[in-house]
Design an enzyme around this catalytic site. Sequence first.
Site, PDB file in Angstrom:
ATOM      1  N   SER A  17       3.174  -2.354   4.644  1.00 62.63           N
ATOM      2  CA  SER A  17       2.093  -3.458   4.313  1.00 62.63           C
ATOM      3  C   SER A  17       1.672  -4.234   5.513  1.00 62.63           C
ATOM      4  CB  SER A  17       2.222  -4.349   2.963  1.00 62.63           C
ATOM      5  OG  SER A  17       0.927  -4.992   2.718  1.00 62.63           O
ATOM      6  N   LYS A  68      -1.989  -0.689  -9.584  1.00 60.79           N
ATOM      7  CA  LYS A  68      -3.251  -1.091  -9.833  1.00 60.79           C
ATOM      8  C   LYS A  68      -3.688  -1.021 -11.373  1.00 60.79           C
ATOM      9  CE  LYS A  68      -4.794  -0.700  -5.064  1.00 60.79           C
ATOM     10  NZ  LYS A  68      -5.918  -0.097  -4.169  1.00 60.79           N
ATOM     11  N   ASP A 105     -11.676  -3.570  -3.530  1.00 60.74           N
ATOM     12  CA  ASP A 105     -11.669  -2.626  -2.614  1.00 60.74           C
ATOM     13  C   ASP A 105     -13.008  -2.015  -2.200  1.00 60.74           C
ATOM     14  OD1 ASP A 105      -8.765  -2.239  -2.345  1.00 60.74           O
ATOM     15  OD2 ASP A 105      -8.496  -1.181  -4.328  1.00 60.74           O
ATOM     16  N   ALA A 131     -10.853  12.484  -6.918  1.00 58.84           N
ATOM     17  CA  ALA A 131     -11.350  11.900  -8.312  1.00 58.84           C
ATOM     18  C   ALA A 131     -10.172  11.116  -8.679  1.00 58.84           C
ATOM     19  CB  ALA A 131     -11.977  13.010  -8.883  1.00 58.84           C
ATOM     20  N   LEU A 218     -10.491   6.678   3.576  1.00 61.54           N
ATOM     21  CA  LEU A 218      -9.796   5.190   3.110  1.00 61.54           C
ATOM     22  C   LEU A 218      -8.431   4.957   3.543  1.00 61.54           C
ATOM     23  CD1 LEU A 218     -12.529   5.812   1.464  1.00 61.54           C
ATOM     24  CD2 LEU A 218     -11.314   4.878  -0.372  1.00 61.54           C
ATOM     25  N   GLY A 242      -9.462   3.524   7.543  1.00 62.85           N
ATOM     26  CA  GLY A 242      -9.743   2.511   6.632  1.00 62.85           C
ATOM     27  C   GLY A 242      -9.243   1.176   6.789  1.00 62.85           C
TER      28      GLY A 242
END
Length: 276
Positions: A17, A68, A105, A131, A218, A242
């Site tokens: 991260s 999330k 986001d 999707a 992304l 991204g």
Amino acid sequence: MSIPDFYAVFGQPIHHSKSPQIHQLFAQNTQQIMEYQAQEVGADIFAKSVVDFFEKGGKGLNCTLPLKELAFKFASNLSPRAQCAKAVNTLILQKNGQILGDNTDGYGLVTDLLKNHGIALKHKRILILGAGGASRGIIHPIMQQIPEKVVIANRTIEKAIALALEFKKLGTIEGCGFDDLKGQSFDLILNATSASLSGKLPPLPNNIIAEKGCCYDLSYGSEPTIFVRWGLEQNAHKSLDGLGMLVEQAAEAFYLWRGVRPNTQSIIALLKQKYP
Ligand code: ATR
């Protein structure tokens, strides 16, 4: 001396991260006294870890994969954009002690496209690949920019059709499979599949990028992703990863927590040099 307010990002895996560096740069940029750490937290210990974090005085949390949806369920209150995304990447301790869940986001993506790259979405034909959760999180803010149409293409066609249906009231949006894209062209192609992470490319037809059309992944990495390379090979006007979205979504979280906005462009430039 007072103890700095502390924040963290939870996720698994988390060692890669960039969020701690980004928030440290934001804090320097805005003269905020705060700490921000990355913490390896899996789904099995998520709820307990969040409770512990806030009990120890933590002021705000970011949640990344695979947390999330769990953060969405955990939050006592949800922002409208978190409700649309059905996912939360930012938890905020409110004055009344309750936890607000938000999702920055989509805001991060649209801000990076519009402000940092001058890529307008209004009246444009936009293709979203994938999707899953990443796609769901960006559709509402994209539709707010009034594109001509949005097409969601996915390996599992039914998921693309179902997702498009959910957002139908916001404008022209349809779901399809990759084969159905033949003969169409788009001004912007957004890769929201997790394929890049495993070095795979969704099966896209040639000549699908309109003149002056752009590609945006992304995902990001130390090297250009396979999708960014594909965009360049296909002569996209711009083919971007991204990193800017990552910084802009972080800046929005920082604003929600601290009430000040860092200068993101200088920090994106710095990150490109420092952590190429
Ligand atoms: P995220 O939360 O990152 O979106 P996800 O919900 O698991 O993760 O969704 C991953 C998306 O990437 C899905 O749209 C998935 O397609 P399926 O719905 O058919 O599984 C897509 N995806 C993953 N690997 C892919 C690949 N190799 N080619 C094309 N699409 C891929």
